[in-house]
Design a protein around this motif. Sequence first.
Motif, mmCIF file in Angstrom:
data_model
loop_
_atom_site.group_PDB
_atom_site.id
_atom_site.type_symbol
_atom_site.label_atom_id
_atom_site.label_comp_id
_atom_site.label_asym_id
_atom_site.label_seq_id
_atom_site.Cartn_x
_atom_site.Cartn_y
_atom_site.Cartn_z
ATOM 1 N N LEU A 267 -2.054 -8.689 13.956
ATOM 2 C CA LEU A 267 -1.496 -7.340 13.988
ATOM 3 C C LEU A 267 -0.008 -7.356 13.670
ATOM 4 C CD1 LEU A 267 -1.822 -4.343 14.460
ATOM 5 C CD2 LEU A 267 -1.475 -4.730 16.907
ATOM 6 N N VAL A 268 0.715 -8.309 14.244
ATOM 7 C CA VAL A 268 2.149 -8.435 13.945
ATOM 8 C C VAL A 268 2.351 -8.703 12.455
ATOM 9 C CG1 VAL A 268 4.220 -9.823 14.345
ATOM 10 C CG2 VAL A 268 2.735 -9.208 16.275
ATOM 11 N N VAL A 269 1.560 -9.609 11.897
ATOM 12 C CA VAL A 269 1.668 -9.937 10.474
ATOM 13 C C VAL A 269 1.369 -8.713 9.614
ATOM 14 C CG1 VAL A 269 0.612 -11.279 8.609
ATOM 15 C CG2 VAL A 269 1.184 -12.389 10.782
ATOM 16 N N ALA A 270 0.296 -7.981 9.951
ATOM 17 C CA ALA A 270 -0.075 -6.789 9.173
ATOM 18 C C ALA A 270 1.023 -5.744 9.209
ATOM 19 C CB ALA A 270 -1.382 -6.208 9.717
ATOM 20 N N LEU A 271 1.607 -5.513 10.370
ATOM 21 C CA LEU A 271 2.668 -4.508 10.488
ATOM 22 C C LEU A 271 3.909 -4.909 9.688
ATOM 23 C CD1 LEU A 271 2.380 -3.678 14.308
ATOM 24 C CD2 LEU A 271 1.678 -2.231 12.392
ATOM 25 N N CYS A 272 4.244 -6.185 9.738
ATOM 26 C CA CYS A 272 5.429 -6.654 9.010
ATOM 27 C C CYS A 272 5.210 -6.618 7.501
ATOM 28 C CB CYS A 272 5.794 -8.070 9.458
ATOM 29 S SG CYS A 272 6.491 -8.162 11.119
ATOM 30 N N ILE A 273 4.016 -7.006 7.044
ATOM 31 C CA ILE A 273 3.754 -6.952 5.601
ATOM 32 C C ILE A 273 3.733 -5.497 5.133
ATOM 33 C CG2 ILE A 273 2.146 -7.527 3.757
ATOM 34 C CD1 ILE A 273 1.142 -9.828 5.373
ATOM 35 N N SER A 275 5.496 -3.097 6.222
ATOM 36 C CA SER A 275 6.866 -2.586 6.122
ATOM 37 C C SER A 275 7.660 -3.274 5.012
ATOM 38 C CB SER A 275 7.593 -2.763 7.460
ATOM 39 O OG SER A 275 7.698 -4.143 7.799
ATOM 40 N N ASP A 276 7.348 -4.548 4.736
ATOM 41 C CA ASP A 276 8.117 -5.311 3.741
ATOM 42 C C ASP A 276 7.439 -5.409 2.382
ATOM 43 O OD1 ASP A 276 9.801 -5.713 5.820
ATOM 44 O OD2 ASP A 276 9.372 -7.841 6.085
ATOM 45 N N SER A 280 6.385 -13.042 3.931
ATOM 46 C CA SER A 280 7.603 -13.837 3.806
ATOM 47 C C SER A 280 7.460 -15.189 4.483
ATOM 48 C CB SER A 280 8.775 -13.072 4.431
ATOM 49 O OG SER A 280 8.563 -12.904 5.823
ATOM 50 N N GLN A 281 8.406 -16.060 4.211
ATOM 51 C CA GLN A 281 8.436 -17.378 4.851
ATOM 52 C C GLN A 281 8.625 -17.231 6.352
ATOM 53 O OE1 GLN A 281 7.791 -20.391 3.467
ATOM 54 N NE2 GLN A 281 7.847 -21.091 5.593
ATOM 55 N N GLU A 282 9.336 -16.199 6.756
ATOM 56 C CA GLU A 282 9.536 -15.931 8.184
ATOM 57 C C GLU A 282 8.205 -15.670 8.890
ATOM 58 O OE1 GLU A 282 12.770 -13.327 10.733
ATOM 59 O OE2 GLU A 282 11.790 -12.395 9.017
ATOM 60 N N LEU A 283 7.324 -14.920 8.226
ATOM 61 C CA LEU A 283 6.004 -14.653 8.806
ATOM 62 C C LEU A 283 5.135 -15.909 8.798
ATOM 63 C CD1 LEU A 283 4.936 -11.102 7.539
ATOM 64 C CD2 LEU A 283 5.632 -11.803 9.827
ATOM 65 N N ARG A 317 -1.550 -0.276 4.448
ATOM 66 C CA ARG A 317 -1.258 -0.036 3.042
ATOM 67 C C ARG A 317 -2.314 -0.643 2.137
ATOM 68 N NH1 ARG A 317 5.020 -1.161 1.782
ATOM 69 N NH2 ARG A 317 3.953 -1.889 -0.111
ATOM 70 N N LYS A 318 -2.606 0.085 1.084
ATOM 71 C CA LYS A 318 -3.613 -0.359 0.111
ATOM 72 C C LYS A 318 -3.203 -1.670 -0.547
ATOM 73 C CE LYS A 318 -5.315 1.027 -4.464
ATOM 74 N NZ LYS A 318 -5.343 2.139 -5.450
ATOM 75 N N ASP A 319 -1.957 -1.773 -0.986
ATOM 76 C CA ASP A 319 -1.532 -2.990 -1.686
ATOM 77 C C ASP A 319 -1.538 -4.200 -0.759
ATOM 78 O OD1 ASP A 319 0.525 -1.957 -0.199
ATOM 79 O OD2 ASP A 319 2.092 -2.421 -1.646
ATOM 80 N N THR A 320 -1.274 -3.981 0.541
ATOM 81 C CA THR A 320 -1.325 -5.090 1.499
ATOM 82 C C THR A 320 -2.743 -5.611 1.637
ATOM 83 O OG1 THR A 320 0.536 -4.156 2.746
ATOM 84 C CG2 THR A 320 -0.829 -5.791 3.864
ATOM 85 N N LYS A 321 -3.693 -4.708 1.784
ATOM 86 C CA LYS A 321 -5.093 -5.103 1.927
ATOM 87 C C LYS A 321 -5.581 -5.861 0.697
ATOM 88 C CE LYS A 321 -6.661 -1.391 5.051
ATOM 89 N NZ LYS A 321 -7.121 -2.244 6.156
ATOM 90 N N LEU A 322 -5.265 -5.343 -0.489
ATOM 91 C CA LEU A 322 -5.734 -5.981 -1.706
ATOM 92 C C LEU A 322 -5.078 -7.352 -1.917
ATOM 93 C CD1 LEU A 322 -5.871 -2.909 -4.114
ATOM 94 C CD2 LEU A 322 -7.770 -4.037 -2.936
#
Length: 333
Positions: A267-273, A275-276, A280-283, A317-322
């Motif tokens: 969930l944390v990863v999904a929320l951060c992706i 928004s960004d 990222s390397q941080e994730l 977000r659609k682009d995140t899922k794809l």
Amino acid sequence: MIRLWILACWKRYKRSSKPFRRRVGLWFGLLGGKLVGRHNFETFKRVCLDLAQHEQHTAFACVVRWYDPDLRLPVHRAAFMSAGAAHGSLNAFRLFSGPYRAFEKIYRNDAIEWARCRFFYEAVLPMLDESLLKVPSLLAQGEGRRLLFAHFELVRIDPLSRQGYLKLAGRVISLLRSVPVSIRPDDQWLGGWQDTPFFTAQVAKTWKLLESEGVSVVPLERSMRAAVLLPRFAAHGDLSKPNLGAGNLVLDWDCFGYFPAEYDVALVVALCIDSDGELSQELESFISASYAGLGAVTSLMDYRYHVYLLALIMADRKDTKLALYDRLFRSAA
């Protein structure tokens, strides 16, 4: 005479603004439910939210008492806050100030969210180190025939930076994993992570998106069936940024349960992706750090795979899922 009065009211209603007509519709829906003995909780929620947004304190309390005469709401000086899209509780909350400082949530009597929250406060919180985590105290609770209220300690919420958010989320995940999972038969419902309202809604949204894009859902379905067998740990269930604050403050335990180790991380990863727009390397470092202590139950490769799999479902977000779908399935092919 009555007919003329009704006609005049109807003409005035037709000339009124759309927000006013919506409010009238909500009130008549609530009144109709009362008259026929069918109390529509969703209509009740919308009426209460409307009253809260217009700072109608007295009317709010009256509607709650009307909906459930057996519920005795405390009377204190209050302000309103509205947020979220809760399933079994109101989306309008009262904040008490003065000598009695509390945050009030009103739940449906059979709300699974309250059952999860109460279990956390009664069975899990006493096992956590209070010096490492700040959880608002449960001050009072009361129950009626249809509703119940819970009062939590009113705390100041100072927002976190991105780094602070990831650090605190990692701490919460690590601390909860150290809590023993209850083996009592009566507590097994806490493991139903795939049946939670949030997750089922996200699954439906993901399937609809992939089908509209002409993408096969077969590999995703196969992976999700396998995910049911993942080992369970205590989990917060909603580690979004608004639920974490400076000073190791962690709010809103309505989604607590026994979920896969990857759930909160995903969930944390999904929320951060979302928004960004990128992983990222941080994730990546956050995922690796959250793997600590799990070597006996899963490999790092499998752990990462299931984090990305659940993040794919949880992302909005659609682009995140794809992008996550490509990472998991198309690149493997």
